[in-house]
Structure formats: structure tokens, C-alpha cells
Design a protein around this motif. Structure first.
Motif: not given
Length: 153
Positions: A13-14, A123-125, A127
């Protein structure tokens, strides 16, 4: 069924956004530092230009690597030096249009810092940084409980 997410799920995911931000930061240095020295210090000999570009690039690369290592360890405020390096690359390259650099090099020198800033603000970073801080707090609690349960000599 485990409540904790697996490392494979976390990485799938990241990891792409984390590595994308690292590569965008490094590529922004690769294009910006030589363009900076070539434009602003045109009176330097080629050997001095290469030497200062090399040492400037190595120094800023070490900063980028250290900041990303600290982010991976759960210290999310280390994103700000990365933002500073990317912003510095962008702002130092922007006025070099006056020196008529190669258009591809110039456009890539502006593109990669913007991509790095975009990925760092995604947003992903954000999170990922929050989850890494949670993992750091869990790790610190485990270490504290292990120290508390260990008998003293």
C-alpha cells in the motif's frame, strides 16, 4: 484473524509512494544541482564545476536519505527538510531560464521537485507517516514494558 496488518499489505500500500518520493527527490537533485552551478557560476572551470556539483549533490543526497530513514523510523517531522530541499531545487532552477539552458534539462529540473512535493503531500504519504508514528509508539511501549519486567541486578 490478526488485528495487526501484515508487512506485505503495508508495503504494497505505501511502498510505491514512499519510493516515488525518494526517487523524485533524488532526480530533482540530479538535474537541479549541475544546472545551478552551470548557470550561476559560469566562470568556474569545467573541473571546478564538476567538483562542486558532485559535492553539493552528495551532500543534499545524504540529507534526503537521512530524512527518509527518519520518516521510516516514525519521525514524521523529518518530511520538512525534504520539502525544503525540493522547494530549494525548484526555486534555484526557476530563474536559470535567463541563461538559456537546454529546454529538456530545464523542464525536468522543474518537473521532479514538483512531483516530489506532490508525493510528499499526497494522502497516501501522510497516511503512511501516521501509521509509522503509531508503529514507533508501539515499539517504544514494548521496549518500556520489557525493561520494566526485567529484574535489576
Amino acid at each position: 484473524m490478526s488485528v495487526q496488518p501484515s508487512i506485505r499489505q503495508f508495503l504494497s500500500q505505501y511502498f510505491p509512494v514512499f519510493m516515488g518520493a525518494i526517487f523524485a527527490s533524488i532526480f530533482s537533485l540530479v538535474f537541479a544541482v549541475p544546472l545551478f552551478f552551470d548557470s550561476y557560476f559560469g566562470t568556474l572551470s569545467m573541473a571546478d564545476n564538476v567538483k562542486w556539483s558532485f559535492w553539493g549533490g552528495i551532500t543534499l543526497t545524504l540529507v534526503v536519505v537521512h530524512c527518509n530513514f527518519m520518516i521510516a523510523r516514525g519521525r514524521s517531522f523529518w518530511v520538512w527538510p525534504l520539502v525544503g530541499v525540493s522547494g530549494l531545487c525548484f526555486l534555484c532552477v526557476l530563474p536559470t531560464i535567463e541563461y538559456r539552458p537546454d529546454s529538456l534539462i530545464y523542464s525536468l529540473s522543474l518537473f521532479f521537485p514538483l512531483v516530489a512535493l506532490l508525493l510528499l503531500n499526497s494522502k497516501r504519504h501522510r497516511e503512511m507517516r501516521r501509521k509509522l508514528v503509531e508503529i514507533r509508539h508501539q515499539r517504544e511501549r514494548i521496549i518500556q514494558s520489557a525493561k520494566a519486567s526485567r529484574p535489576r541486578r
